[in-house]
Design a protein around this motif. Sequence first.
Motif, short mmCIF file in Angstrom:
data_model
loop_
_atom_site.label_atom_id
_atom_site.label_comp_id
_atom_site.label_asym_id
_atom_site.label_seq_id
_atom_site.Cartn_x
_atom_site.Cartn_y
_atom_site.Cartn_z
N ASN A 104 0.64 -1.19 -0.04
CA ASN A 104 -0.06 0.04 -0.01
C ASN A 104 1.01 1.20 -0.13
O ASN A 104 0.63 2.24 0.66
N PHE A 106 2.13 4.85 -1.85
CA PHE A 106 1.47 5.63 -2.51
C PHE A 106 2.11 5.70 -3.86
O PHE A 106 2.93 6.18 -4.23
N PRO A 107 1.38 5.03 -5.13
CA PRO A 107 2.24 5.00 -6.23
C PRO A 107 2.33 6.18 -6.86
O PRO A 107 3.14 6.31 -8.05
N HIS A 108 1.65 7.45 -6.77
CA HIS A 108 2.06 8.56 -7.24
C HIS A 108 3.00 9.33 -6.79
O HIS A 108 3.30 10.23 -7.32
N LEU A 117 5.61 12.22 3.75
CA LEU A 117 4.21 12.90 3.70
C LEU A 117 3.74 12.87 5.27
O LEU A 117 3.25 13.90 5.76
N TYR A 150 9.96 5.74 -8.19
CA TYR A 150 8.35 5.45 -7.92
C TYR A 150 8.42 4.07 -7.26
O TYR A 150 9.11 3.05 -7.71
N ARG A 152 6.51 1.58 -8.23
CA ARG A 152 6.56 0.56 -9.24
C ARG A 152 7.81 0.07 -9.99
O ARG A 152 7.81 -0.60 -10.68
N GLN A 153 8.64 1.06 -9.79
CA GLN A 153 10.10 0.89 -10.26
C GLN A 153 10.89 -0.14 -9.29
O GLN A 153 11.75 -0.50 -9.77
N ARG B 144 -9.00 0.15 -1.23
CA ARG B 144 -9.09 0.53 0.07
C ARG B 144 -7.70 0.66 0.78
O ARG B 144 -7.54 1.38 1.93
N GLN B 146 -5.03 2.07 -0.06
CA GLN B 146 -4.53 3.35 0.13
C GLN B 146 -5.03 4.23 1.21
O GLN B 146 -4.59 5.20 2.00
N ASP B 159 -6.09 15.93 4.55
CA ASP B 159 -4.76 15.51 3.99
C ASP B 159 -4.89 14.28 2.99
O ASP B 159 -4.25 14.14 2.16
N ARG B 162 -6.34 15.17 -0.15
CA ARG B 162 -5.23 16.08 -1.00
C ARG B 162 -4.26 15.33 -1.38
O ARG B 162 -3.66 15.48 -2.70
N TYR B 163 -3.61 14.64 -0.63
CA TYR B 163 -2.32 14.10 -1.16
C TYR B 163 -2.15 12.69 -1.29
O TYR B 163 -1.28 12.17 -2.05
N VAL B 164 -3.31 11.89 -1.14
CA VAL B 164 -3.36 10.54 -1.28
C VAL B 164 -4.57 10.21 -2.38
O VAL B 164 -4.34 9.57 -3.39
N PRO B 167 -4.87 13.06 -5.99
CA PRO B 167 -4.10 13.00 -7.17
C PRO B 167 -4.21 11.69 -7.97
O PRO B 167 -3.71 11.73 -9.22
N GLN B 168 -4.30 10.44 -7.23
CA GLN B 168 -4.69 9.46 -8.01
C GLN B 168 -5.69 9.22 -8.73
O GLN B 168 -5.89 8.67 -10.00
N LYS B 171 -5.91 11.49 -12.01
CA LYS B 171 -5.10 10.89 -13.07
C LYS B 171 -5.99 9.75 -13.47
O LYS B 171 -6.27 9.83 -14.77
N GLU B 245 5.07 9.41 -15.76
CA GLU B 245 5.71 9.79 -14.70
C GLU B 245 5.92 8.64 -13.50
O GLU B 245 6.58 8.67 -12.66
N GLU B 246 4.92 7.78 -13.82
CA GLU B 246 5.08 6.60 -12.75
C GLU B 246 5.95 5.44 -13.09
O GLU B 246 6.22 4.64 -12.28
N ARG B 247 6.16 5.44 -14.36
CA ARG B 247 7.00 4.49 -14.89
C ARG B 247 8.30 4.49 -14.37
O ARG B 247 9.07 5.50 -14.15
#
Lengths: 259, 247
Positions: A104, A106-108, A117, A150, A152-153, B144, B146, B159, B162-164, B167-168, B171, B245-247
């Motif tokens: 769990n 945070f992937p972003h 955080l 990140y 996933r890397q 869940r 997350q 928070d 806003r932060y978790v 943003p996801q 996207k 960005e995630e890759r």
Amino acid sequence: MSEPAVTSANHLTKRPLVVLDAVDKRFVDFAALDGITLSVAAGEKVVVCGPSGSGKSTLIRCINQLERPDAGMVWFDGVDLVAASSRDLRRLRTDIGMVFQQFNLFPHLTVLDNLTLGPMRVRGLSAREAEELARRYLERVHIPEQADKYPRQLSGGQQQRVAIARSLCMEPKLMLFDEPTSALDPEMIVEVLDVMGELAQTGMTMIVVTHEMGFARRVADRIVFMDAGQIVEDTRPETFFTAPASPRGAEFLDRILNH
Amino acid sequence: MGATRLALLLSGPLLLSGCSGNLKWYVVSPMTDAGRANLLFLLGGLKYTLLLSFTAIVISVFVGLLVALPGISGNRGLRACNRVYVECVRAVPILVLILWVYYGLPIVMGISVSVFWAGVIALALSDSAFEAEIFRAGIQSIERGQLEAADSLGLGYVDRMRYVVLPQAIKRVLPPLGNQLVYMLKMSSLVSIIGMEELTRRANELVTAEYRPLEVYTVLVLEYLVLILIVSSGVRWMERRMSDEER
């Protein structure tokens, strides 16, 4: 508020950090926890094991109130968590680290941002302080070089170590592990268990749900064996592994050790 | 690009048939002074189409988010408020909403509403219900685990969102959000009915003056086509950038 006494005989001298008293938790028509009473002293390492569906995960999820018990009391550091206001609960949760089976993360967010955080938003640390802290704990879990990647890397083992570091960044009094190696490939289990073993040596209070009996034997002060929502045995590892007191415990050990 | 080819394909036969004398392309021909003036007049509406649509989408995204949050709350009353808003707003046709905001709202509220703001309010209001549903779906799609991770770190509701979560979620809802922007650009043409000088209104006015509906409206079609193809490729570029960005 009166604080319940530690029930475990060998820890009478120590202050209990976690106390569960007659905790019940039902999911629809299924009793996940059935009258659980457990006390864990500060600094103790407890391994919870048992067949799947025995309520192990529910037990530790009740400790940080991810599951609200239907009955009974959960005390942490002298405070009744079930009765706590959501504000108090939030504060208390920062003292309870949780490591999940599925990481769990945070992937972003980068690894570093995953770690900073909580310290920044909850503990009110500055960005610089939080980063220092994060890098220190990344060092502790042996992946300082992954800070800017990140999730996933990373490999599963690395991700789980990041998750452990993320929890440690809150500088908790208690660490909960919910099957931390069950989603990992075999070759990655060791690196995570090693980190957990090192953490145990620092004196951290740990409650670990796991099937890794080698780890349990090495690190645990106590083994809690559960079946059908009840604690069947609560004993020292050497006793449990050599002479389990219950037939259910013996059967479980037989299946898990001689497969 | 496929889009340009498509535009050429569509305009080709029309332009060719103009040679036969049935079509008077000089009305909008860039070769003649009068045609150029007409073209510039038509293109002048672009500014208002864009201004109208972008202002409305920004407002509707914020309103939509504000409406979505009670929709995912544990409180039954809050959820009911969300349902009522979404169902009612969605049930009113945009054109009707535009007319009511422009002619009705000033009387009800005792204020004067300019054509521009009447258009923005009506478009934003109508779109906010769709945005609310998009955001609700996006937020509910977040695993869940997350939320549990955020909870176990002690993050509060704001928070955590806003932060978790957001943003996801944002996207994930970018493709439908992009569709809404395109939809908004198209729906802004309806604001011509109350006299907003955007693309469609300009075309209507030119048709009245020149009496060449086919030629003028063809240009109008091309204007929207090019505009929307540009905007949707922009949305796709953004999606790609965010997933990279995630890759």
